[in-house]
Design an enzyme around this catalytic site. Structure first.
Site, mmCIF file in Angstrom:
data_model
loop_
_atom_site.group_PDB
_atom_site.id
_atom_site.type_symbol
_atom_site.label_atom_id
_atom_site.label_comp_id
_atom_site.label_asym_id
_atom_site.label_seq_id
_atom_site.Cartn_x
_atom_site.Cartn_y
_atom_site.Cartn_z
ATOM 1 N N LYS A 35 0.846 -1.200 0.000
ATOM 2 C CA LYS A 35 0.000 0.000 0.000
ATOM 3 C C LYS A 35 0.885 1.255 0.000
ATOM 4 O O LYS A 35 2.096 1.167 0.238
ATOM 5 C CB LYS A 35 -0.890 -0.011 1.244
ATOM 6 C CG LYS A 35 -0.100 0.012 2.556
ATOM 7 C CD LYS A 35 -0.954 -0.366 3.752
ATOM 8 C CE LYS A 35 -0.116 -0.378 5.023
ATOM 9 N NZ LYS A 35 -0.836 -0.986 6.147
ATOM 10 N N ARG A 130 -9.812 -0.343 16.037
ATOM 11 C CA ARG A 130 -9.828 0.620 14.937
ATOM 12 C C ARG A 130 -10.878 0.151 13.935
ATOM 13 O O ARG A 130 -11.973 0.676 13.914
ATOM 14 C CB ARG A 130 -8.422 0.711 14.326
ATOM 15 C CG ARG A 130 -8.242 1.824 13.333
ATOM 16 C CD ARG A 130 -6.836 1.845 12.756
ATOM 17 N NE ARG A 130 -6.510 0.594 12.087
ATOM 18 C CZ ARG A 130 -5.357 0.330 11.485
ATOM 19 N NH1 ARG A 130 -4.387 1.238 11.495
ATOM 20 N NH2 ARG A 130 -5.130 -0.825 10.904
ATOM 21 N N TYR A 262 17.239 29.291 8.783
ATOM 22 C CA TYR A 262 15.998 29.921 9.259
ATOM 23 C C TYR A 262 15.956 29.972 10.782
ATOM 24 O O TYR A 262 16.284 28.999 11.455
ATOM 25 C CB TYR A 262 14.784 29.129 8.774
ATOM 26 C CG TYR A 262 14.448 29.339 7.329
ATOM 27 C CD1 TYR A 262 14.035 30.592 6.874
ATOM 28 C CD2 TYR A 262 14.522 28.287 6.437
ATOM 29 C CE1 TYR A 262 13.712 30.777 5.534
ATOM 30 C CE2 TYR A 262 14.195 28.465 5.098
ATOM 31 C CZ TYR A 262 13.791 29.722 4.654
ATOM 32 O OH TYR A 262 13.473 29.898 3.343
ATOM 33 N N MET A 310 13.298 23.743 2.905
ATOM 34 C CA MET A 310 12.517 22.958 1.942
ATOM 35 C C MET A 310 13.414 22.177 0.976
ATOM 36 O O MET A 310 13.163 21.012 0.687
ATOM 37 C CB MET A 310 11.570 23.882 1.162
ATOM 38 C CG MET A 310 10.547 23.113 0.333
ATOM 39 S SD MET A 310 9.485 24.172 -0.646
ATOM 40 C CE MET A 310 8.518 24.989 0.622
HETATM 41 C C1 LIG Z 1 0.024 -2.030 6.766
HETATM 42 C C2 LIG Z 1 -0.553 -3.312 7.230
HETATM 43 C C3 LIG Z 1 0.262 -4.460 7.413
HETATM 44 C C4 LIG Z 1 1.767 -4.425 7.313
HETATM 45 O O1 LIG Z 1 2.317 -3.982 8.538
HETATM 46 P P1 LIG Z 1 3.907 -3.906 8.763
HETATM 47 O O2 LIG Z 1 4.039 -3.434 10.153
HETATM 48 O O3 LIG Z 1 4.399 -2.900 7.761
HETATM 49 O O4 LIG Z 1 4.437 -5.247 8.514
HETATM 50 C C5 LIG Z 1 -0.363 -5.645 7.716
HETATM 51 N N1 LIG Z 1 -1.713 -5.711 7.877
HETATM 52 C C6 LIG Z 1 -2.506 -4.631 7.743
HETATM 53 C C7 LIG Z 1 -3.966 -4.774 7.953
HETATM 54 C C8 LIG Z 1 -1.953 -3.409 7.433
HETATM 55 O O5 LIG Z 1 -2.746 -2.332 7.320
#
Ligand SMILES: *Cc1c(COP(=O)(O)O)cnc(C)c1O
Length: 365
Positions: A35, A130, A262, A310
Site C-alpha cells: 500500500k 480501529r 531559518y 525545503m
Molecule cells: C500495513 C498493514 C500491514 C503491514 O504492517 P507492517 O508493520 O508494515 O508489517 C499488515 N496488515 C494490515 C492490515 C496493514 O494495514
C-alpha cells in the site's frame, strides 16, 4: 548537473527480505503489503521484484487497479474493502479480494449479485479497536457472509490486525491471539473443516510463530526496516531497500557566532566549515530532525545543523574539513538505518518512507 537528490531502490534487497520472511514463516503464505506506493518505494517495480509473494495487499481500489493495469496477476487484497457499493462491481471484475469490516459492507454484499466467486476476509477486532467487528458480532457476520452464493468453500477467511506487535513484552499480543484463535475455532466447528486466517504483520512474523496462521502480511520488513522497537533486534538479516541520497552543493568557512539558516537557531561555537546539502523537507527529509541527526558524507557520519529547509539542509564539516561540493551524502539507507533518523525526528521509518516526495527520482537497480 541536475539536482542530485534521488532514492536508489535496491530490488535485490527487496527479494532478499522476502526470502527472510519465507524463512521465518515457512508454513504460511505471504501477502506482501505494498500500500501507499509500496511504502514510498514505487509500487510497480516493487510488485515485480516481489513476484515470489503469494498475494499483495493494498489500501484502495485505485492502488489495486494500478497493479492490474501493469499486468500484475497475483491475488490482491483490499485491506479496507470497498468504500461504497459501486466499487464492488469493479473489484470483482478485477478479481480483488475484500476485507469486510463493517455491517454496511455486509449489506452491500448481500445485495450484490455475481457469477464469479469472491474471496472475503472478515475483519475481527481483537484489540486494536480501529476497524472490524467485535468477536461476538463477527461470528454473526460470518454466518451471514457464508450464505452468499458467490462466496465458495474456503472463500471466507478471518483477518485481524495487531496493535502492539512491535513490543514483544506487551500483554496485548497474547490477548489478541486468544480472541483470534477463538473466532477461528468457532467457524471451523461451524463448517466442519479448517478455515484460513491471517493475523501477523512484520513484527509478529519475526517474533511470534504462534501467530502465523495461513497467511502472514509483512510490510515494513520487506523494505528492510526493523518492525520492532528500537532497542530490540529483528533476528533476521534485513537489507535496506531505499537509499535516500544527495550531494554537497556548497562549503563555507564560517566564523564563530555566525548563526545558520531559518530562525538562526544554531550558532557556530568556533570558526568552522559548514556544508550545504541539496535535500530538505520538500524532498521528504523530516523538518523536525534535531541538530546532530546523523547523515553520511563520503561514507562517514556528520551531524545536521540548524533548521531543515525545503530544498536544503546544513551539516557540520568539522570532522571533514576537506569536503568539496559534489561529495556524496546519504540521508538514510545503506550504512545509515532509516530507523536512526526516524527516532531522532520523533517518528517511525514507515512515515519517512511514505513521505518521500514524488519529486525525488526513484532509481531502480
Ligand atoms: C500495513 C498493514 C500491514 C503491514 O504492517 P507492517 O508493520 O508494515 O508489517 C499488515 N496488515 C494490515 C492490515 C496493514 O494495514
Amino acid at each position: 548537473m541536475t539536482r542530485p537528490v534521488r532514492a536508489r531502490i535496491n530490488l535485490q534487497a527487496l527479494a532478499h527480505n522476502l526470502s527472510q520472511a519465507r524463512r521465518a514463516a515457512p508454513d504460511s503464505r505471504i501477502m506482501a503489503v505494498i500500500k501507499a506506493n509500496a511504502y514510498g518505494h514505487g509500487v510497480i517495480p516493487v510488485a515485480r521484484a516481489l513476484a515470489g509473494a503469494d498475494a499483495f495487499a493494498v489500501a484502495s481500489l485505485e492502488e489495486a487497479m494500478q497493479l492490474r493495469e501493469a499486468g500484475i496477476r497475483h491475488e490482491i487484497l483490499l485491506l479496507e474493502g470497498v468504500f461504497d457499493a459501486g466499487e464492488l462491481e469493479l473489484a470483482v471484475t478485477h478479481q480483488l479480494q475484500l476485507v469486510v469490516h463493517c455491517e454496511e459492507q455486509v449489506r452491500w454484499l448481500e445485495k450484490f449479485r455475481s457469477g464469479a466467486s469472491v474471496h472475503l476476509w472478515l475483519k475481527v477486532d481483537t484489540g486494536m479497536h480501529r476497524l472490524g467487528f467485535a468477536p461476538d458480532v463477527a461470528q454473526a457476520m460470518w454466518q451471514r457472509l457464508q450464505r452468499l452464493s458467490y462466496v465458495k468453500t474456503g472463500g471466507l477467511r478471518w483477518l485481524s490486525h495487531l496493535a502492539c506487535a512491535d513490543d514483544r513484552s506487551s500483554p496485548v499480543n497474547d490477548r489478541q491471539l486468544e480472541r483470534f484463535a477463538e473466532v477461528m475455532r468457532f467457524s471451523e466447528s461451524l463448517q466442519g473443516r479448517s478455515v484460513e486466517g491471517s493475523l501477523a504483520n512484520s513484527a509478529a512474523l519475526l517474533t511470534r510463530p504462534d501467530m502465523h496462521f495461513d497467511w502472514v502480511r509483512p510490510g515494513i520488513m520487506l523494505y528492510g526496516a526493523s518492525p520492532l522497537l528500537p532497542e530490540d533486534s529483528p533476528g533476521a538479516e534485513l537489507r535496506p531497500v531505499m537509499t535516500f541520497e544527495s550531494r554537497l552543493i556548497a562549503v563555507h568557512q564560517r566564523r564563530r557566532d555566525e548563526a545558520i539558516g531559518y530562525g538562526q537557531t544554531w550558532a557556530c561555537p568556533e570558526d568552522m566549515p559548514v556544508g550545504i546539502v541539496a535535500a530538505g523537507y520538500g524532498d521528504g527529509y523530516p523538518r523536525h530532525a534535531p541538530g546532530g541527526t546523523p547523515l553520511l558524507l563520503n561514507g562517514k557520519p556528520v551531524g545536521l545543523l540548524g533548521r531543515v529547509s525545503m530544498d536544503m539542509l546544513c551539516i557540520d564539516l568539522r570532522s571533514q574539513p576537506q569536503a568539496q561540493p559534489g561529495d556524496p551524502v546519504v540521508l538514510w539507507g545503506e550504512g545509515l538505518p532509516v530507523e536512526t533518523v526516524a527516532q531522532q525526528a520523533g517518528t517511525i521509518s514507515y512515515e519517512l518512507f511514505c513521505k518521500l516526495s514524488p519529486r525525488v527520482p526513484r532509481v531502480y537497480e
